[in-house]
Write a protein that holds these residues in place. Sequence first.
Motif, PDB file in Angstrom:
ATOM      1  N   PHE A  56       0.798  -1.230   0.000  1.00 55.48           N
ATOM      2  CA  PHE A  56       0.000   0.000   0.000  1.00 55.48           C
ATOM      3  C   PHE A  56       0.832   1.283   0.000  1.00 55.48           C
ATOM      4  O   PHE A  56       0.350   2.329  -0.433  1.00 55.48           O
ATOM      5  N   ILE A  57       2.092   1.225   0.461  1.00 52.21           N
ATOM      6  CA  ILE A  57       2.912   2.444   0.434  1.00 52.21           C
ATOM      7  C   ILE A  57       3.211   2.890  -1.005  1.00 52.21           C
ATOM      8  O   ILE A  57       3.068   4.067  -1.333  1.00 52.21           O
ATOM      9  N   PRO A  58       3.615   1.982  -1.932  1.00 51.98           N
ATOM     10  CA  PRO A  58       3.811   2.422  -3.330  1.00 51.98           C
ATOM     11  C   PRO A  58       2.543   2.985  -3.957  1.00 51.98           C
ATOM     12  O   PRO A  58       2.607   3.918  -4.770  1.00 51.98           O
ATOM     13  N   ILE A  59       1.385   2.435  -3.583  1.00 46.81           N
ATOM     14  CA  ILE A  59       0.120   2.974  -4.104  1.00 46.81           C
ATOM     15  C   ILE A  59      -0.074   4.399  -3.606  1.00 46.81           C
ATOM     16  O   ILE A  59      -0.486   5.289  -4.365  1.00 46.81           O
ATOM     17  N   ALA A  60       0.218   4.629  -2.356  1.00 46.50           N
ATOM     18  CA  ALA A  60       0.096   5.981  -1.803  1.00 46.50           C
ATOM     19  C   ALA A  60       1.092   6.936  -2.453  1.00 46.50           C
ATOM     20  O   ALA A  60       0.771   8.090  -2.739  1.00 46.50           O
ATOM     21  N   GLU A  61       2.317   6.443  -2.712  1.00 44.37           N
ATOM     22  CA  GLU A  61       3.350   7.291  -3.290  1.00 44.37           C
ATOM     23  C   GLU A  61       3.029   7.681  -4.736  1.00 44.37           C
ATOM     24  O   GLU A  61       3.470   8.720  -5.214  1.00 44.37           O
TER      25      GLU A  61
END
Length: 633
Positions: free
Chosen positions: A425-430
Amino acid sequence: MTSHEEQTPSLTRALGRVNIVGIAIALLISSAGLLAYQALSLRAALLADARLQAAMVSANITASLMFHDDQTTREILRPLSNVPYVKSVAVFNAQGSVHARYARAGISAPEANEAALASNFAPEHFSLKDIFVAYPVIQGGEVLGTVVLVASTEGMVRELWQYAGFLLAACICALCVSSIVTSRMKARVVKAERELEYLARTDPLTDLPNRRAFYDELAARLLPWGGGWTHVTLVLVDLDNFKTVNDTLGHGAGDELLRSVASALRDAVRPTDVVSRIGGDEFAVLAVDDADRAGSRSTAERITNVLARPFELHGGSVPVTASVGFSRFPDDATDVASLVSSADLALYAAKSGGKNVAVEFRPQMTKEAQRRAWLERELRGAIECEALELAYQPQFDCQTGQLVGVEALARWTHSSEGSISPAEFIPIAENSDLIVTLGRWVMRRACHDAAQWNANASNAASVSVNVSARQLRQPGFQHDVLEALKDSGLPPGMLELELTESLLMANMSVAVNVMRQLRAHGIRLSIDDFGTGYSSLSYLQSFPLNQIKIDRGFVKALPHAGQPIVTAIISMAHSFGLTVVAEGVEYPAQLAWLSEAGCDVVQGFLTGRPMSFAGIAEAMRESDGAAVVSESG
């Protein structure tokens, strides 16, 4: 390019012809008007002269008519031969009989109705026929007779013909001049049209077709009559770290690199393939000669290999790589939109998979993209509802075993999916605006928790918060950090912001400015994953740093390999006055070697896994005055 470039009647040429015809019609109408006006003017002047001559004859023949002296009358009429337009003059007595008559040579005898024709004094309608003028001979109020003068219009007609010839010559000259001027203007307009068409469909920097032209060509190739191609390969190319070249070497070097890449791509593909620049550092290749998937893969790999080499820029050699994704028609898609979407998904996979690689589209990628879109929606809701939590991984001093800090890590437990990995989920947020909102929430929550666990601890522990590139570019980032410190009451020296090397290099001017302002407030700064990026000494002394973190990839090989690199990093950092944190420590032998090498702080599963706020508070109480244990649950 193909069918789109077919020649059609130019609108400019058609307008040019219409303009010439319009000018010709306008000149014709104007000339007709001028000719009619001239005819009316000449006839009016001839009529006035004829009346004057008739009046003069009437005044001179009164006596001879009174005494019926026709010989004298003829003598009086003879000088009229010098008046060119006078065709004949007849003098009638009161009874209507001819008293005397003058006629120019070749003129027949007067008709019987000549007097009757001339007796009508009403204005005549315009005509090019001879003019009949009748003037009475009056003596003492008594009408003695009538003078009838016939004026020839031959001279007037000759003048009209001459005038018409002059108008025709003038019109021809005007048309010639207009044609020349229109032709030159048309040539300029055609040139401007071609330039506009060039600018509309060509990238001026690389001289390649632009996005619009490329997708028009792609749509044409996919039509049944678009050239007879049964298979089409769409290859999307994205240069890796292009922004770094712009920021470090300047935009001139960036433009030069794009031109070099365009030339390399043209050389790498076949003459039938189409190369286009569709974005800042994005290119597209349309290959039409790949009979099967292996051929498409070969084309994509050839492009990747051609770009995986240094380019000479401004007298220096700059290494360049590219991420490549490709899809095939009709194997992967049945229309332009789905073909582009498939290639874009493959490109995303290439960039996510470490870059400098060619990736082909797989149907599974569509499901993965749908999941990313779903996760983004769910994550947005979770952030708004504050449904996320923070876990804290402890950091220990290598020499004293004291817990000196923690790293804040976002955790998400979905209501139906359960625990969702930060790696997902962090890459999606980034890749969206969510990272800014998420980063702001993490900052405030971490500062609040750190202030609480330090309130009752004898030895304070700082908190480290990771900062994304999007956050750093936000104008209000510094304000958000200071507000989080102010609201929580956490001292600025107890907050450490972790930035990656790639982030710093991609935003050097912004990064240095923001970092200096944050350091001025006492906030600590650290480079995360050191050694995986540029690791340049010049950059280390440019950035106002407090600490560097050795990437877990180097720590993993210890103590059997990688010692020279880690030793060099520790020595270099200490020479700059920086503390060193080794992350990913999992074995006692790694910890022992790092302690011996002079590493300042360690972090990893060996010394402590990520834990809740309560777990950190308990760990702080246990670590007061204790040494680092060799292994932790």
